[in-house]
Every structure is written in structure tokens, then in C-alpha cells.
Design a protein around this motif. Structure first.
Motif, PDB file in Angstrom:
ATOM      1  N   ARG A   8       0.837  -1.188   0.000  1.00  0.00           N
ATOM      2  CA  ARG A   8       0.000   0.000   0.000  1.00  0.00           C
ATOM      3  C   ARG A   8       0.867   1.229   0.000  1.00  0.00           C
ATOM      4  NH1 ARG A   8      -3.895  -0.417   4.826  1.00  0.00           N
ATOM      5  NH2 ARG A   8      -3.326  -2.533   5.257  1.00  0.00           N
ATOM      6  N   ARG A   9       0.278   2.241  -0.484  1.00  0.00           N
ATOM      7  CA  ARG A   9       0.981   3.514  -0.536  1.00  0.00           C
ATOM      8  C   ARG A   9       1.090   4.102   0.871  1.00  0.00           C
ATOM      9  NH1 ARG A   9      -0.856   8.344  -4.501  1.00  0.00           N
ATOM     10  NH2 ARG A   9       1.100   9.427  -4.370  1.00  0.00           N
ATOM     11  N   GLY A  10       2.238   4.633   1.243  1.00  0.00           N
ATOM     12  CA  GLY A  10       2.433   5.271   2.541  1.00  0.00           C
ATOM     13  C   GLY A  10       2.991   4.350   3.606  1.00  0.00           C
ATOM     14  N   THR A  11       3.076   3.070   3.346  1.00  0.00           N
ATOM     15  CA  THR A  11       3.591   2.139   4.335  1.00  0.00           C
ATOM     16  C   THR A  11       5.065   2.406   4.611  1.00  0.00           C
ATOM     17  OG1 THR A  11       2.263   0.551   3.102  1.00  0.00           O
ATOM     18  CG2 THR A  11       3.385  -0.241   5.021  1.00  0.00           C
ATOM     19  N   GLY A  12       5.802   2.796   3.612  1.00  0.00           N
ATOM     20  CA  GLY A  12       7.225   3.078   3.795  1.00  0.00           C
ATOM     21  C   GLY A  12       7.445   4.264   4.715  1.00  0.00           C
ATOM     22  N   LEU A  13       6.606   5.278   4.598  1.00  0.00           N
ATOM     23  CA  LEU A  13       6.734   6.456   5.444  1.00  0.00           C
ATOM     24  C   LEU A  13       6.417   6.116   6.897  1.00  0.00           C
ATOM     25  CD1 LEU A  13       7.244   9.459   5.750  1.00  0.00           C
ATOM     26  CD2 LEU A  13       4.831   9.852   5.208  1.00  0.00           C
ATOM     27  N   ALA A  14       5.373   5.360   7.123  1.00  0.00           N
ATOM     28  CA  ALA A  14       5.001   4.977   8.486  1.00  0.00           C
ATOM     29  C   ALA A  14       6.090   4.116   9.118  1.00  0.00           C
ATOM     30  CB  ALA A  14       3.675   4.231   8.477  1.00  0.00           C
ATOM     31  N   ALA A  18       8.304   5.087  12.418  1.00  0.00           N
ATOM     32  CA  ALA A  18       8.375   4.196  13.575  1.00  0.00           C
ATOM     33  C   ALA A  18       9.819   3.850  13.908  1.00  0.00           C
ATOM     34  CB  ALA A  18       7.576   2.926  13.297  1.00  0.00           C
ATOM     35  N   ARG A  19      10.616   3.575  12.883  1.00  0.00           N
ATOM     36  CA  ARG A  19      12.028   3.261  13.095  1.00  0.00           C
ATOM     37  C   ARG A  19      12.758   4.458  13.697  1.00  0.00           C
ATOM     38  NH1 ARG A  19      14.192   2.117   7.898  1.00  0.00           N
ATOM     39  NH2 ARG A  19      12.853   0.292   7.956  1.00  0.00           N
ATOM     40  N   THR A  20      12.462   5.652  13.206  1.00  0.00           N
ATOM     41  CA  THR A  20      13.093   6.865  13.722  1.00  0.00           C
ATOM     42  C   THR A  20      12.726   7.083  15.190  1.00  0.00           C
ATOM     43  OG1 THR A  20      13.050   7.859  11.525  1.00  0.00           O
ATOM     44  CG2 THR A  20      13.341   9.358  13.381  1.00  0.00           C
TER      45      THR A  20
END
Length: 91
Positions: A8-14, A18-20
């Protein structure tokens, strides 16, 4: 819009956010622990420094000197032994 590979779109940003947050939280925890250890070391160092300050007698040293004097007065220690032990106790 067509999705590729089932992502899905936006999963990479989330995931990146979270990692940050995880990394920042870990860094904050480690920094806090380091600060606490340094503060404890400084307190311990200060406590040791005041105990060895010339001209300052602690209650413990005074009590030990009184016990030595009692032993000398009772005849258990002679004057030479008393003087040697007293020199070890005094700063």
C-alpha cells in the motif's frame, strides 16, 4: 490507482517514522543512563575526596582513636604501638 506487489501507498513512510522514533527513544534512554552513571561516579568521587581532606576528622576516625586510647590505658598497647596506629589513622 494500481498497487504494485501488494504494497500500500504510505507504508514506507510509516515504517520510517516508527524506526526513527525507536532509534530516538533508544538514544534518549542510553544518554539518560550514561548521565546517571556519571553523576553517581562524581558523587562517589566527591565523597572520597572529603574523607581524605587534611585537617578533617570523621566520626569513624575519632571513634577508632578513642578505642586505641582505651587499649593503651588498659595496657594492651604500649605508647610506641599506639603512636604507630594513630599515625595510620590520621590524614
Amino acid at each position: 490507482m494500481m498497487l504494485r506487489s501488494g504494497r500500500r501507498r504510505g507504508t514506507g513512510l510509516a515504517r520510517t517514522m516508527a524506526r526513527t522514533a525507536l532509534v530516538a527513544g533508544t538514544a534518549q534512554t542510553v544518554a539518560g543512563r550514561v548521565a546517571m552513571r556519571q553523576q553517581a561516579a562524581n558523587v562517589k568521587k566527591d565523597a572520597q575526596g572529603t574523607a581524605n581532606t587534611p585537617g578533617m576528622l570523621t566520626d569513624e576516625v575519632v571513634d577508632q582513636l578513642k578505642k586505641l586510647a582505651e587499649l593503651r590505658d588498659a595496657g594492651v598497647l604500649n605508647d610506641k604501638e599506639f603512636s604507630a596506629k594513630k599515625a595510620k589513622l590520621l590524614p
